[in-house]
Design a protein around this motif. Structure first.
Motif, PDB file in Angstrom:
ATOM      1  N   LEU A 248      31.682  34.312  40.151  1.00 61.44           N
ATOM      2  CA  LEU A 248      31.171  34.543  41.494  1.00 61.44           C
ATOM      3  C   LEU A 248      32.225  34.325  42.567  1.00 61.44           C
ATOM      4  N   GLY A 249      33.217  33.493  42.283  1.00 65.41           N
ATOM      5  CA  GLY A 249      34.207  33.169  43.303  1.00 65.41           C
ATOM      6  C   GLY A 249      34.888  34.393  43.881  1.00 65.41           C
ATOM      7  N   ALA A 250      35.373  35.281  43.023  1.00 65.27           N
ATOM      8  CA  ALA A 250      36.068  36.476  43.501  1.00 65.27           C
ATOM      9  C   ALA A 250      35.123  37.420  44.229  1.00 65.27           C
ATOM     10  N   LEU A 251      33.882  37.518  43.762  1.00 66.80           N
ATOM     11  CA  LEU A 251      32.920  38.414  44.411  1.00 66.80           C
ATOM     12  C   LEU A 251      32.558  37.913  45.806  1.00 66.80           C
TER      13      LEU A 251
ATOM     14  N   VAL B 161      40.241  30.227  42.984  1.00 65.12           N
ATOM     15  CA  VAL B 161      39.961  31.656  42.804  1.00 65.12           C
ATOM     16  C   VAL B 161      41.289  32.408  42.680  1.00 65.12           C
ATOM     17  N   THR B 162      41.418  33.186  41.637  1.00 64.31           N
ATOM     18  CA  THR B 162      42.659  33.915  41.389  1.00 64.31           C
ATOM     19  C   THR B 162      42.352  35.382  41.110  1.00 64.31           C
ATOM     20  N   ILE B 163      43.077  36.249  41.784  1.00 70.53           N
ATOM     21  CA  ILE B 163      42.992  37.698  41.552  1.00 70.53           C
ATOM     22  C   ILE B 163      44.385  38.174  41.160  1.00 70.53           C
ATOM     23  N   PRO B 164      44.526  38.918  40.071  1.00 73.64           N
ATOM     24  CA  PRO B 164      45.852  39.415  39.679  1.00 73.64           C
ATOM     25  C   PRO B 164      46.551  40.135  40.824  1.00 73.64           C
ATOM     26  N   VAL B 165      47.873  40.028  40.861  1.00 73.93           N
ATOM     27  CA  VAL B 165      48.652  40.563  41.980  1.00 73.93           C
ATOM     28  C   VAL B 165      48.388  42.056  42.188  1.00 73.93           C
ATOM     29  N   GLY B 166      48.410  42.823  41.111  1.00 69.77           N
ATOM     30  CA  GLY B 166      48.174  44.253  41.238  1.00 69.77           C
ATOM     31  C   GLY B 166      46.803  44.564  41.801  1.00 69.77           C
ATOM     32  N   THR B 167      45.792  43.847  41.309  1.00 67.24           N
ATOM     33  CA  THR B 167      44.430  44.047  41.815  1.00 67.24           C
ATOM     34  C   THR B 167      44.310  43.615  43.266  1.00 67.24           C
TER      35      THR B 167
END
Length: 272
Positions: free
Chosen positions: A74-77, A150-156
């Motif tokens: 849920l964190g990224a959303l 919360v972590t999102i890949p760099v490309g994304t």
């Protein structure tokens, strides 16, 4: 006395060519001035940077590690939802109430009397909004990463940033509609109402399946709903239906742009 014959080459250049100034430096100067205006207004900075961070701290930090039925955290959303809210808020106040105040303050009248094209003025505001939006999204992501992990890949993350900034365009056109079609005294209140109600009705604050049925029916007719759906689909890796959302945003941009242009022409006609 013989009067010399003037050839076309001897005539002075037209005023437009003689006084034509490079557009790019002017655009940069306008964008820089607009950025300074945003940063020097504490309430504007708090509303577009501070509020999304505060909302994530209140409603997101406690559930960042919980997952949906599809196994998504849920964190990224929640992060991208509040990111979309940040852009909506910026568009409403930078292009809504601010333009309405500039109408009555004489700034737009002065610009019309100058050689600067009107499109350059709006281009500078849009460029400044894009830069400020990138700053706001960066601050929000940094807080979510440091405080909530919360972590999102760099490309994304970069792809998400590009999509959100593109989705800002129809929101800015909606803000311009408010700026030109609503009286300056009511523009601030209208911008607040649109920002808050559209955020709730688009599912940015509360999942739509928890909202009343009439709100769920209304949501697809709001630009923030489609921007939020694109952002959530990007971080979830579910971009199958993204084309439909982009088409909807393009339609909103066309409608809002047409209304804003009509409002601009009407405002110019009043001064003639």
């Amino acid at each position: 006395m013989t009067v010399p014959t003037l050839r076309p080459a001897d005539l002075p250049a037209p005023a437009s060519a003689a006084h034509g100034a490079p557009r790019l430096p002017a655009l940069g100067a306008l964008a820089l001035a607009e950025l300074r205006r945003m940063l020097r207004n504490p309430m504007f900075a708090v509303g577009t940077i501070g509020f999304p961070v505060m909302f994530f701290a209140l409603f997101g930090l406690g559930v960042v590690n919980e997952t949906t039925e599809q196994g998504l955290k849920l964190g990224a959303l929640i992060l991208v939802n509040f990111g979309a809210y940040s852009l909506l808020s910026l568009a409403m106040f930078s292009f809504g109430s601010a333009v309405a105040l500039e109408r009555t303050g004489g700034w737009l009248r002065l610009l019309r009397a100058s050689p600067m094209p009107t499109a350059l003025y709006f281009g500078g505001k849009l460029l400044a909004a894009l830069c400020f939006s990138a700053l706001s999204l960066g601050v929000l992501y940094t807080f979510a990463h440091v405080a909530g992990g919360v972590t999102i890949p760099v490309g994304t993350a970069l792809l998400l940033l590009v999509k959100l900034l593109l989705g800002l365009i129809p929101l800015t056109l909606l803000g311009l509609c408010i700026g030109f079609l609503v009286s300056p005294t009511a523009a601030q209140i209208t911008a607040n109402i649109v920002s808050v109600l559209m955020s709730f009705a688009s599912g940015l604050f509360t999942p739509l399946d928890q909202m009343p049925p009439f709100v769920q029916t209304l949501a697809p007719y709001l630009p923030a709903y489609h921007l939020g759906a694109i952002a959530r689909g990007t971080v979830a890796g579910q971009t199958g239906g993204e084309a439909g959302h982009w088409l909807a945003l393009a339609a909103f941009a066309l409608v809002f742009g047409t209304l804003a242009a009509w409002g601009l022409r009407r405002d110019e006609a009043r001064e003639q």
